[in-house]
Design a protein around this motif. Structure first.
Motif, short mmCIF file in Angstrom:
data_model
loop_
_atom_site.label_atom_id
_atom_site.label_comp_id
_atom_site.label_asym_id
_atom_site.label_seq_id
_atom_site.Cartn_x
_atom_site.Cartn_y
_atom_site.Cartn_z
N LEU A 165 9.73 4.15 -2.16
CA LEU A 165 8.55 4.22 -3.03
C LEU A 165 8.42 5.63 -3.58
N SER A 166 7.95 5.73 -4.81
CA SER A 166 7.58 7.05 -5.34
C SER A 166 6.31 7.49 -4.62
N GLU A 167 6.09 8.77 -4.63
CA GLU A 167 4.91 9.32 -3.97
C GLU A 167 3.63 8.71 -4.55
N SER A 168 3.56 8.55 -5.86
CA SER A 168 2.33 8.01 -6.47
C SER A 168 2.13 6.54 -6.14
N LEU A 169 3.19 5.74 -6.11
CA LEU A 169 3.04 4.32 -5.75
C LEU A 169 2.67 4.18 -4.27
N SER A 170 3.25 5.02 -3.44
CA SER A 170 2.90 5.00 -2.02
C SER A 170 1.40 5.26 -1.83
N ARG A 171 0.87 6.21 -2.59
CA ARG A 171 -0.57 6.52 -2.49
C ARG A 171 -1.45 5.36 -2.94
N LYS A 172 -0.99 4.58 -3.94
CA LYS A 172 -1.78 3.42 -4.39
C LYS A 172 -1.97 2.42 -3.27
N PHE A 173 -0.96 2.26 -2.44
CA PHE A 173 -1.03 1.29 -1.35
C PHE A 173 -1.57 1.88 -0.05
N PHE A 174 -1.20 3.12 0.26
CA PHE A 174 -1.42 3.64 1.61
C PHE A 174 -2.23 4.94 1.67
N GLY A 175 -2.71 5.44 0.54
CA GLY A 175 -3.42 6.71 0.55
C GLY A 175 -2.50 7.82 1.03
N ASP A 176 -2.97 8.62 1.98
CA ASP A 176 -2.17 9.73 2.50
C ASP A 176 -1.26 9.34 3.67
N GLU A 177 -1.35 8.09 4.11
CA GLU A 177 -0.51 7.63 5.22
C GLU A 177 0.96 7.59 4.78
N ILE A 178 1.86 7.90 5.68
CA ILE A 178 3.30 7.81 5.42
C ILE A 178 3.74 6.43 5.94
N PRO A 179 4.07 5.49 5.04
CA PRO A 179 4.27 4.09 5.44
C PRO A 179 5.68 3.69 5.86
N LEU A 180 6.47 4.62 6.35
CA LEU A 180 7.84 4.28 6.73
C LEU A 180 7.86 3.15 7.75
N GLY A 181 8.74 2.18 7.51
CA GLY A 181 8.87 1.03 8.41
C GLY A 181 7.97 -0.13 8.06
N LYS A 182 6.98 0.09 7.20
CA LYS A 182 6.12 -1.01 6.76
C LYS A 182 6.83 -1.78 5.66
N SER A 183 6.30 -2.96 5.34
CA SER A 183 6.94 -3.80 4.32
C SER A 183 6.01 -4.03 3.14
N ILE A 184 6.61 -4.00 1.96
CA ILE A 184 5.98 -4.42 0.72
C ILE A 184 6.66 -5.73 0.34
N TYR A 185 5.87 -6.71 -0.07
CA TYR A 185 6.44 -7.99 -0.49
C TYR A 185 6.61 -7.99 -2.00
N ILE A 186 7.80 -8.35 -2.43
CA ILE A 186 8.12 -8.45 -3.85
C ILE A 186 8.75 -9.81 -4.07
N ARG A 187 8.10 -10.61 -4.92
CA ARG A 187 8.56 -11.98 -5.17
C ARG A 187 8.73 -12.77 -3.87
#
Length: 185
Positions: free
Chosen positions: A78-100
Motif C-alpha cells: 500500500l502507498s502511505e496515503s492509501l494505508s492512512r485511509k484504511f488504518f490511520g497511523d497504524e502500521i497494518p503489516l500482516g492484515k488483509s485488504i479484500y479486492i474483488r
C-alpha cells in the motif's frame, strides 16, 4: 503483451533490467475491522507488478520486508496515503485488504510517488497472482497473446548503449515479436 518482457531480453542483450506492470481500473478495496464493520474505498491506482519494478522505479519501502515485499502470491504493498485511509497511523503489516473478494496480505507500505511522476500508484499487487488469475479464468490465450497491449513494459539499458543502434534493434524486435500476431509480416 506480458510476454514482451520475457522475450525482449533474449533479443536485446543491452537490457540491464526489465519490468512490467498492469494497471487496475476501479477496484473496490475492503478492510474488515470485524464482522460488522467494513471500510470500503473505490480506487483506480493499483498495479500488478513484477519484483523488478520496485528497484527500477526506486520505490521506497517505509515498513515491511524491504528485500522482497511482493514476491509472495497475493501480497500487497500500500502507498502511505492509501494505508492512512484504511488504518490511520497504524502500521497494518500482516492484515488483509479484500479486492474483488480475494484477501491480499499487506506486506509493505511504500512512500507515495512524487507528483511529477507520470503515474501515481496507490497499491501494488504480485505479478504471479495476476498471471494465475488470468489463466485460472480460462484466459491463457490472452495472457500469452502478442497482441494484448494493456501491459506496460519498461527496460533499463546498460551503460554506453548506442541509441541509434538500439532503435534499429527495437524495430527488428517489434517486427519479429508481432509477426505471428499480424499473420507473418
Amino acid at each position: 503483451s506480458p510476454m514482451m518482457a520475457e522475450e525482449i531480453t533474449k533479443f536485446l542483450p543491452e537490457i540491464e533490467s526489465i519490468t512490467r506492470l498492469y494497471p487496475i481500473t476501479e477496484s473496490v478495496l475492503e478492510y474488515y475491522q470485524d464482522s460488522m464493520n467494513v471500510i470500503s474505498h473505490m480506487d483506480n491506482g493499483g498495479f500488478f507488478i513484477d519484483s523488478t519494478f520496485l528497484d527500477m522505479f526506486d520505490v521506497k519501502i517505509l515498513y515491511g520486508n524491504k528485500a522482497a515485499p511482493i514476491r509472495k502470491p497475493y501480497s500487497l504493498i500500500l502507498s502511505e496515503s492509501l494505508s492512512r485511509k484504511f488504518f490511520g497511523d497504524e502500521i497494518p503489516l500482516g492484515k488483509s485488504i479484500y479486492i474483488r473478494g480475494e484477501p491480499w496480505e499487506i506486506t509493505a507500505i511504500c512512500q507515495d510517488f512524487p507528483e511529477n511522476q507520470h503515474f501515481h500508484p496507490t497499491h501494488f499487487m504480485n505479478w504471479q497472482s495476476f498471471k494465475d488469475l488470468i489463466i485460472g479464468a480460462g484466459l491463457s490465450d490472452l495472457y500469452y497473446s502478442r497482441g494484448w497491449s494493456g501491459v506496460y513494459t519498461y527496460a533499463l539499458m546498460r551503460e554506453g548503449v548506442n541509441a541509434d543502434e538500439l532503435v534499429d534493434k527495437l524495430m527488428d524486435f517489434r517486427i519479429d515479436f508481432y509477426s505471428e500476431f499480424l499473420g507473418g509480416v
